[in-house]
Design a protein around this motif. Sequence first.
Motif, PDB file in Angstrom:
ATOM      1  N   LYS A  92       0.832  -1.206   0.000  1.00 10.22           N
ATOM      2  CA  LYS A  92       0.000   0.000   0.000  1.00 10.22           C
ATOM      3  C   LYS A  92       0.866   1.255   0.000  1.00 10.22           C
ATOM      4  O   LYS A  92       0.562   2.229  -0.693  1.00 10.22           O
ATOM      5  CB  LYS A  92      -0.919   0.000   1.223  1.00 10.22           C
ATOM      6  N   LYS A  95       2.384   1.897  -3.495  1.00 13.41           N
ATOM      7  CA  LYS A  95       1.389   2.477  -4.404  1.00 13.41           C
ATOM      8  C   LYS A  95       1.169   3.948  -4.108  1.00 13.41           C
ATOM      9  O   LYS A  95       1.084   4.770  -5.022  1.00 13.41           O
ATOM     10  CB  LYS A  95       0.069   1.703  -4.299  1.00 13.41           C
ATOM     11  N   ALA A  96       1.098   4.300  -2.834  1.00  9.46           N
ATOM     12  CA  ALA A  96       0.888   5.698  -2.448  1.00  9.46           C
ATOM     13  C   ALA A  96       2.087   6.569  -2.844  1.00  9.46           C
ATOM     14  O   ALA A  96       1.917   7.687  -3.348  1.00  9.46           O
ATOM     15  CB  ALA A  96       0.641   5.797  -0.944  1.00  9.46           C
ATOM     16  N   LYS A  98       4.222   5.988  -5.290  1.00 13.34           N
ATOM     17  CA  LYS A  98       4.211   6.126  -6.749  1.00 13.34           C
ATOM     18  C   LYS A  98       3.194   7.179  -7.183  1.00 13.34           C
ATOM     19  O   LYS A  98       3.462   7.983  -8.082  1.00 13.34           O
ATOM     20  CB  LYS A  98       3.897   4.786  -7.413  1.00 13.34           C
ATOM     21  N   GLU A  99       2.032   7.158  -6.562  1.00  9.81           N
ATOM     22  CA  GLU A  99       0.982   8.135  -6.900  1.00  9.81           C
ATOM     23  C   GLU A  99       1.440   9.548  -6.553  1.00  9.81           C
ATOM     24  O   GLU A  99       1.217  10.490  -7.317  1.00  9.81           O
ATOM     25  CB  GLU A  99      -0.319   7.785  -6.164  1.00  9.81           C
ATOM     26  N   LEU A 100       2.071   9.704  -5.410  1.00  3.87           N
ATOM     27  CA  LEU A 100       2.631  11.004  -5.015  1.00  3.87           C
ATOM     28  C   LEU A 100       3.663  11.470  -6.031  1.00  3.87           C
ATOM     29  O   LEU A 100       3.710  12.652  -6.396  1.00  3.87           O
ATOM     30  CB  LEU A 100       3.300  10.891  -3.644  1.00  3.87           C
ATOM     31  N   LYS A 102       3.846  10.721  -9.202  1.00  2.00           N
ATOM     32  CA  LYS A 102       3.174  11.142 -10.433  1.00  2.00           C
ATOM     33  C   LYS A 102       2.686  12.579 -10.320  1.00  2.00           C
ATOM     34  O   LYS A 102       2.773  13.348 -11.271  1.00  2.00           O
ATOM     35  CB  LYS A 102       1.993  10.220 -10.739  1.00  2.00           C
ATOM     36  N   ASN A 103       2.175  12.939  -9.153  1.00  4.99           N
ATOM     37  CA  ASN A 103       1.661  14.292  -8.933  1.00  4.99           C
ATOM     38  C   ASN A 103       2.766  15.345  -8.979  1.00  4.99           C
ATOM     39  O   ASN A 103       2.492  16.517  -9.171  1.00  4.99           O
ATOM     40  CB  ASN A 103       0.914  14.372  -7.600  1.00  4.99           C
ATOM     41  N   GLU A 107       9.431   9.740 -10.756  1.00  2.00           N
ATOM     42  CA  GLU A 107       9.158   8.326 -10.964  1.00  2.00           C
ATOM     43  C   GLU A 107       9.952   7.503  -9.957  1.00  2.00           C
ATOM     44  O   GLU A 107      11.161   7.623  -9.846  1.00  2.00           O
ATOM     45  CB  GLU A 107       9.545   7.892 -12.383  1.00  2.00           C
ATOM     46  N   GLU A 112       5.058  -3.189  -6.396  1.00  2.00           N
ATOM     47  CA  GLU A 112       3.708  -3.018  -5.849  1.00  2.00           C
ATOM     48  C   GLU A 112       3.078  -4.335  -5.431  1.00  2.00           C
ATOM     49  O   GLU A 112       2.194  -4.341  -4.596  1.00  2.00           O
ATOM     50  CB  GLU A 112       2.807  -2.311  -6.865  1.00  2.00           C
TER      51      GLU A 112
END
Length: 138
Positions: A92, A95-96, A98-100, A102-103, A107, A112
């Motif tokens: 988890k 994933k968080a 990676k999402e951060l 992207k924002n 990279e 995951e």
Amino acid sequence: MKYIYLICPFVALISSQLIKNLIEMIRYKKIDIARLTNGDGGMPSSHTAFISSITMLIGFKLEFDNPLFAFALVVSCIISYDSMGVRLESEKQAKAIKELGKNHNLEFKLKEHLGHKMNEVIVGYIYGIIIAYLFSLI
């Protein structure tokens, strides 16, 4: 059979990994060769199949009141707890992160697929027990 206590868990590990990849190929309609060797997470838990097969083979062959069976059972519980707890939380977090990234146009190369859900561990246990039972007949 010589080396049965080594062969059994590796048969459980490799075959459950193949089953996991077959399920994912059917589910996602694509072949991912990298998942064969890097197959953390998914159904069934190959880690659980691995450890439960040796644990149960010890029980079937040496009897369930053997101290070695008790030790193996405790280790099995620790591995299962780890796969559902620590490793699932790490998944988890990856994933968080990676999402951060992207924002913020960053990279991060993080795995995951790490942990397991309870049903994946339960199926891994059942599969490991079946493999151990079959090997106990040898």
